[in-house]
Design an enzyme around this catalytic site. Structure first.
Site, short mmCIF file in Angstrom:
data_model
loop_
_atom_site.label_atom_id
_atom_site.label_comp_id
_atom_site.label_asym_id
_atom_site.label_seq_id
_atom_site.Cartn_x
_atom_site.Cartn_y
_atom_site.Cartn_z
N ARG A 25 10.01 40.21 -24.07
CA ARG A 25 8.95 39.46 -24.74
C ARG A 25 7.77 40.35 -25.01
NH1 ARG A 25 8.67 33.69 -21.61
NH2 ARG A 25 10.90 33.41 -21.94
N SER A 64 9.85 31.64 -25.91
CA SER A 64 9.73 30.39 -25.15
C SER A 64 8.44 29.63 -25.47
CB SER A 64 9.86 30.69 -23.66
OG SER A 64 10.04 29.51 -22.95
N HIS A 65 7.60 29.43 -24.47
CA HIS A 65 6.39 28.62 -24.62
C HIS A 65 5.19 29.44 -25.06
CE1 HIS A 65 6.84 30.43 -20.76
NE2 HIS A 65 5.53 30.40 -20.62
N ASP A 117 9.47 22.73 -25.01
CA ASP A 117 8.75 23.96 -25.37
C ASP A 117 9.32 24.63 -26.62
OD1 ASP A 117 11.10 24.93 -24.25
OD2 ASP A 117 10.14 26.73 -23.45
N ASP A 132 11.50 26.96 -27.37
CA ASP A 132 12.94 27.13 -27.54
C ASP A 132 13.75 25.98 -26.95
OD1 ASP A 132 12.16 27.96 -24.98
OD2 ASP A 132 13.88 29.28 -24.77
N ASP A 145 14.04 24.65 -23.91
CA ASP A 145 14.65 24.60 -22.58
C ASP A 145 13.76 23.94 -21.53
OD1 ASP A 145 12.90 26.73 -22.48
OD2 ASP A 145 14.36 28.19 -21.73
N ARG A 146 12.45 23.81 -21.82
CA ARG A 146 11.57 23.16 -20.85
C ARG A 146 11.37 21.68 -21.19
NH1 ARG A 146 6.89 27.18 -18.80
NH2 ARG A 146 8.23 29.00 -18.53
N GLU A 149 13.45 24.24 -11.89
CA GLU A 149 12.33 25.10 -11.55
C GLU A 149 11.05 24.29 -11.73
OE1 GLU A 149 12.64 29.47 -12.40
OE2 GLU A 149 13.42 28.67 -14.26
N GLU A 150 10.03 24.67 -10.94
CA GLU A 150 8.74 23.97 -11.02
C GLU A 150 8.08 24.14 -12.38
OE1 GLU A 150 6.01 26.09 -11.42
OE2 GLU A 150 7.42 27.79 -11.30
N LYS A 163 18.40 26.07 -18.79
CA LYS A 163 17.70 24.82 -18.57
C LYS A 163 17.63 24.10 -19.91
CE LYS A 163 13.14 27.11 -18.63
NZ LYS A 163 13.31 28.50 -18.17
C1 VG1 Z 1 8.20 31.66 -16.05
C2 VG1 Z 1 8.50 30.56 -15.06
C3 VG1 Z 1 9.96 30.63 -14.64
C4 VG1 Z 1 10.85 30.57 -15.88
C5 VG1 Z 1 10.45 31.64 -16.88
C6 VG1 Z 1 11.21 31.52 -18.18
O1 VG1 Z 1 8.43 32.91 -15.44
O2 VG1 Z 1 7.65 30.63 -13.93
O3 VG1 Z 1 10.24 29.58 -13.75
O4 VG1 Z 1 12.19 30.75 -15.52
O5 VG1 Z 1 9.07 31.53 -17.17
O6 VG1 Z 1 10.95 30.29 -18.78
P1 VG1 Z 1 7.25 33.80 -14.81
O7 VG1 Z 1 7.92 35.04 -14.37
O8 VG1 Z 1 6.23 33.97 -15.89
O9 VG1 Z 1 6.68 33.00 -13.68
V1 VG1 Z 1 11.09 30.04 -20.45
O10 VG1 Z 1 10.94 28.48 -20.74
O11 VG1 Z 1 11.77 31.38 -20.93
O12 VG1 Z 1 12.11 29.92 -21.07
CO CO Z 2 11.54 28.11 -22.90
#
Ligand code: VG1
Ligand code: CO
Length: 543
Positions: A22, A113-114, A277, A279, A281-282, A363-364, A376
């Protein structure tokens, strides 16, 4: 010659983090940055040569351009067939579904992602393996190592491919199938959930909203909620995918989905609201005047799993990432099923899912999912909640309150300090690590520390070890503070402090979360000296 070779520039800072590579869009656009990553994937994942690749993304700025680059490289490298989502779209869970369904060798998913998108935002790319899941560490390490040494890449001289028309096209000798990005995924959802019961719920005056946040889930949500389940038009808001997500963060939380949260407030509030989000997955789950924490969501879904047709016979086990609250552990204990604690990142659930040891995991960070794919899945979580709501005919708040009465409540919050200097963030973690051996048995804010460690995980299936996954400080009363640095940020470092306390007494389960956690917040500050070490008086984001 069907293709040309170019020289490449290895970028030494491109080690893929928690979830692929990223970076800012400008980084991806410079020189051969993207091509270097793609060639490194193909060079190390040789099953792609003569095999099938799945390709799609969340529609953010640079998505379409990147797809053309990847198609030409795939053709020149001898990939036999590529499935591309129409318009270049595929949500992360849908890509996982398509990889599995068509037995592809792997997939490239384009998303950050987000993170915000647009010319000044972020872009990302990740490789998923044949099981449909994020590449495990040994694969990402191999890709990274290769990217440091490659000297050239292969790319076809053919013109751009029309990715907006369904059907099959050839690029040199490679077959490209432009597929409906929603169809396979929607079919999978119908095989899991009780669509008739959800349709009846929605026809009976139950009001819901889904906020696609101008990201990839718009077309999926319209098809599933409005077309297949009969929810009224307008149930899906912000349903048009935009390259810059309308200028917002496509991040489903109380801050970034404020418009949706407002729709759940007061007497006119809808019964149920959810968001996803960039993509897809959230997920965020809301009831009327009620926010379900992701940790509680996992626990409630696990406790109600048998109401979902695909899991009517029960689930073998559950898993959660280490910083996720232990609410689901209590459910697993009551159901007498296995419960695994894994490092942050969905890839760590892959082996447990493949081996049939778990069916639900979460995951939280607003991530929930199951064995149906290896990512996810935001819409899966929304449908799971709708299925449970339809089966129980109760409100979201009633279901969660009853859950707390039965299992106890795990108050939970995450405090994020963003854009911190990497040096300062590392020195905070190093200082904490140095203190770990001396902490057990001492008192912090009046409560005894039971254990303090740097989380290390040994995968029970392949034996691989992942060390230094975050610092856990556990107290004698069952509460916890966890410290870790983000692996997905693109500017400086992000310190995450996770706080959790357990409250079995139903008369004390209705407190405001930050007040309930006040003692732990003070304990985190006193053990880590956050304010003075990173020069911050308060967190940037509290969830
Ligand atoms: C964050 C979250 C983690 C998640 C990751 C990817 O990582 O805390 O739980 O798996 O994002 O999510 P980090 O290392 O910033 O805490 V996402 O929705 O790619 O898709
Ligand atoms: Co995502």
């Amino acid at each position: 010659m069907p293709f040309t070779t170019y020289s490449t520039h290895p970028y030494k800072d491109q080690r893929p983090g928690t979830s692929g590579l990223r970076k800012r869009v400008e980084v991806f656009r410079q020189g051969n940055y993207l091509k270097n990553f793609v060639q490194s994937v193909i060079d190390t994942q040789r099953e792609l040569v003569g095999g099938t690749l799945v390709l799609g993304g969340d529609g953010r700025f640079f998505n379409r351009e990147a797809i053309q680059v990847i198609l030409k490289m795939a053709a020149a490298n001898g990939v036999a067939r590529v499935f591309v989502g129409q318009g270049g779209l595929l949500s992360t869970p849908a890509a996982s579904c398509v990889i599995r369904k068509y037995a592809a060798a792997g997939g490239l998913i384009l998303s950050a992602s987000h993170n915000p998108g647009g010319p000044d935002g972020d872009f990302g790319i990740k490789y998923n393996t044949a099981n449909g899941g994020p590449a495990p560490e040994k694969v990402t390490e191999a890709i990274f190592a290769r990217s440091l040494e490659i000297a050239n890449f292969l790319s076809s001289n053919a013109g751009d491919v029309d990715i907006d028309t369904l059907g099959t096209v050839m690029l040199d000798k490679m077959k490209i199938e432009i597929i409906d990005p929603v169809a396979d995924y929607a079919e999978l959802m119908q095989s899991i959930f009780d669509f008739d019961a959800i349709r009846a719920l929605l026809a009976g005056g139950f009001r819901m909203r889904f906020d696609a946040m101008h990201a990839v889930t718009g077309p999926y949500a319209v098809r599933i909620f409005e077309e297949l389940l009969g929810a009224p038009a307008g149930t899906v808001i912000n349903g048009q995918p935009l390259e810059d997500f309308g200028g917002h963060h496509p991040d489903p939380n109380l801050v970034h989905a404020a418009e949706l949260v407002a729709m759940t407030r007061g007497a006119d509030g809808v019964d149920f609201a959810a968001a996803s989000d960039g993509d897809g997955d959230r997920n965020m789950i809301l009831g009327r005047d009620f926010f379900v924490t992701p940790s509680d969501s996992l626990a409630v879904l696990a406790a109600n799993a048998t109401l979902i047709p695909a899991h009517a016979g029960g689930i073998p086990g559950v898993a959660r990432s280490m910083p996720t609250s232990q609410a689901v552990d209590r459910v697993a204990n009551a159901l007498n099923i296995a419960c695994f604690e894994t490092p942050t990142g969905w890839k760590f659930f892959g082996n447990l899912l493949d081996d049939g040891r778990i069916a639900f995991c979460g995951e939280e960070s607003f991530g929930t999912g199951s064995s149906h794919v290896r990512e996810k899945d935001g819409l899966w979580a929304v449908l799971a909640w709708l299925n449970v709501l339809a089966a129980r005919s109760q409100s979201v708040a009633d279901i969660v309150n009853q859950h707390w009465q039965q299992y106890g409540r795990n108050y939970y919050s995450r405090h994020d300090y963003e854009g911190v200097s990497t040096k300062k963030a590392n020195s905070l973690m190093d200082a904490l690590r140095a203190r770990l051996p001396s902490l057990p048995g001492t008192l912090l804010e009046g409560v005894e520390i039971a254990y303090a460690d740097d989380f290390s995980y040994t995968d029970p299936i392949d034996g691989s070890v992942s060390a230094k996954q975050g610092i856990r400080i556990g107290f004698a009363d069952g509460s916890r503070v966890v410290f870790r640095l983000s692996g997905t940020g693109t500017v400086g470092a992000t310190l995450r402090v996770y706080l959790e306390s357990y409250e079995p007494d139903p008369t004390r389960q209705q407190m405001e979360t930050q007040s309930a956690l006040a003692r732990l917040i003070a304990a985190a500050e006193s053990v880590a000296n956050i304010a003075s070490t990173i020069d911050r008086q308060s967190p940037d984001v509290i969830t």
